[in-house]
Design an enzyme around this catalytic site. Structure first.
Site, PDB file in Angstrom:
ATOM      1  N   CYS A  84       0.816  -1.222   0.000  1.00 53.54           N
ATOM      2  CA  CYS A  84       0.000   0.000   0.000  1.00 53.54           C
ATOM      3  C   CYS A  84       0.854   1.278   0.000  1.00 53.54           C
ATOM      4  O   CYS A  84       1.508   1.547  -0.991  1.00 53.54           O
ATOM      5  CB  CYS A  84      -0.984  -0.056   1.162  1.00 53.54           C
ATOM      6  SG  CYS A  84      -2.431   0.946   0.869  1.00 53.54           S
ATOM      7  N   HIS A 176      -3.369  -5.380   1.419  1.00 57.64           N
ATOM      8  CA  HIS A 176      -2.778  -5.648   2.743  1.00 57.64           C
ATOM      9  C   HIS A 176      -2.709  -7.144   3.076  1.00 57.64           C
ATOM     10  O   HIS A 176      -3.504  -7.632   3.877  1.00 57.64           O
ATOM     11  CB  HIS A 176      -3.579  -4.908   3.821  1.00 57.64           C
ATOM     12  CG  HIS A 176      -3.392  -3.428   3.770  1.00 57.64           C
ATOM     13  ND1 HIS A 176      -2.435  -2.768   4.528  1.00 57.64           N
ATOM     14  CD2 HIS A 176      -3.998  -2.483   3.025  1.00 57.64           C
ATOM     15  CE1 HIS A 176      -2.474  -1.483   4.251  1.00 57.64           C
ATOM     16  NE2 HIS A 176      -3.423  -1.269   3.352  1.00 57.64           N
ATOM     17  N   GLU A 178      -0.843  -8.616   5.041  1.00 62.01           N
ATOM     18  CA  GLU A 178      -0.514  -8.850   6.462  1.00 62.01           C
ATOM     19  C   GLU A 178      -1.767  -9.146   7.285  1.00 62.01           C
ATOM     20  O   GLU A 178      -1.677  -9.574   8.428  1.00 62.01           O
ATOM     21  CB  GLU A 178       0.249  -7.648   7.047  1.00 62.01           C
ATOM     22  CG  GLU A 178      -0.549  -6.379   7.247  1.00 62.01           C
ATOM     23  CD  GLU A 178      -0.718  -5.544   5.971  1.00 62.01           C
ATOM     24  OE1 GLU A 178      -0.436  -6.048   4.870  1.00 62.01           O
ATOM     25  OE2 GLU A 178      -1.159  -4.379   6.111  1.00 62.01           O
TER      26      GLU A 178
HETATM   27  N1  GLN Z   1      -3.490   6.503   0.950  1.00 58.17           N
HETATM   28  C1  GLN Z   1      -2.236   6.173   1.580  1.00 58.17           C
HETATM   29  C2  GLN Z   1      -1.099   6.948   0.953  1.00 58.17           C
HETATM   30  O1  GLN Z   1      -1.269   7.520  -0.083  1.00 58.17           O
HETATM   31  C3  GLN Z   1      -1.975   4.702   1.486  1.00 58.17           C
HETATM   32  C4  GLN Z   1      -3.034   3.940   2.237  1.00 58.17           C
HETATM   33  C5  GLN Z   1      -2.523   2.753   2.992  1.00 58.17           C
HETATM   34  O2  GLN Z   1      -1.331   2.511   3.090  1.00 58.17           O
HETATM   35  N2  GLN Z   1      -3.445   2.005   3.581  1.00 58.17           N
HETATM   36  O3  GLN Z   1      -0.017   6.993   1.505  1.00 58.17           O
END
Ligand code: GLN
Length: 193
Positions: A84, A176, A178
């Site tokens: 992410c 995610h 994890e």
């Molecule tokens: N929206 C976050 C970002 O741009 C990422 C979201 C997340 O890691 N759950 O950093």
């Protein structure tokens, strides 16, 4: 210095979930460390970069003197698994953003790309990795990978978009893994180096 110790970047975000996933994936056999200082970064064999807020993580990497060191360890082949916000931090290009990034993964990402109505959801994600198979992908304000360089291999797709990729020693997912009970992606990552 341990040759098999796995670090989780612990400046911000959901690093605890990754530490727990590593414990589940290895039945506590793998040695882990929360990475907060350059010495931590020097002591590990591989690194996980968690989700969180990519702008804050970039800023904190610089503030704690780890930005250049992390970049060079990745360039020198240290295995990295990013999720992410982690993929945003690694990306070469971030659409409409000048934010600090490591720029080592040849992709273009669009932040918060699933819009406000469905900014968090889960859905089956089919991977190309037999040991992982199809998993429940949890997307939390996830980015989209909107362009890939030639050296980037797609490991999983959701609704036509790549959601997990590999480029040499870097593996990155927009969701995610994890949060999966059996931690199959972590298990695979640990065994991949
Ligand atoms: N929206 C976050 C970002 O741009 C990422 C979201 C997340 O890691 N759950 O950093």
């Amino acid at each position: 210095m341990s040759s098999s110790r796995i670090g989780v970047l612990a400046l911000q975000g959901d690093y605890e979930a990754h530490l727990k996933a590593l414990a589940r994936a290895s039945e506590n056999a793998v040695e882990t460390i929360e990475v907060r200082r350059p010495a931590d970064l020097e002591s590990i064999a591989a690194l996980i970069i968690p989700g969180g807020e990519s702008t804050v993580m970039g800023m904190l990497l610089e503030r704690f003197g780890m930005f250049e060191l992390l970049k060079s360890r990745i360039a020198n082949g240290m295995p990295v698994f990013a999720t992410c916000a982690g993929i945003i931090l690694l990306a070469k290009n971030i659409e409409a953003s000048e934010q600090t990034r490591l720029g080592v993964l040849d992709v273009t990402v669009r932040r918060n790309a699933y819009g406000r109505q469905v900014d968090s959801f889960h859905a089956p994600v089919q991977t190309t990795i037999p040991e992982i198979g199809t998993i429940d992908g949890v997307f939390i304000r996830a980015p989209k990978i909107i362009a890939l360089g030639p050296g980037v291999e797609v490991l999983a797709v959701y609704q036509g978009d790549p959601v997990m990729v590999r480029q040499g020693n870097i593996v990155a997912a927009t969701f995610h893994p994890e949060l999966l009970p059996g931690a199959p992606v972590h298990r695979w990552f640990i065994q991949s180096f």
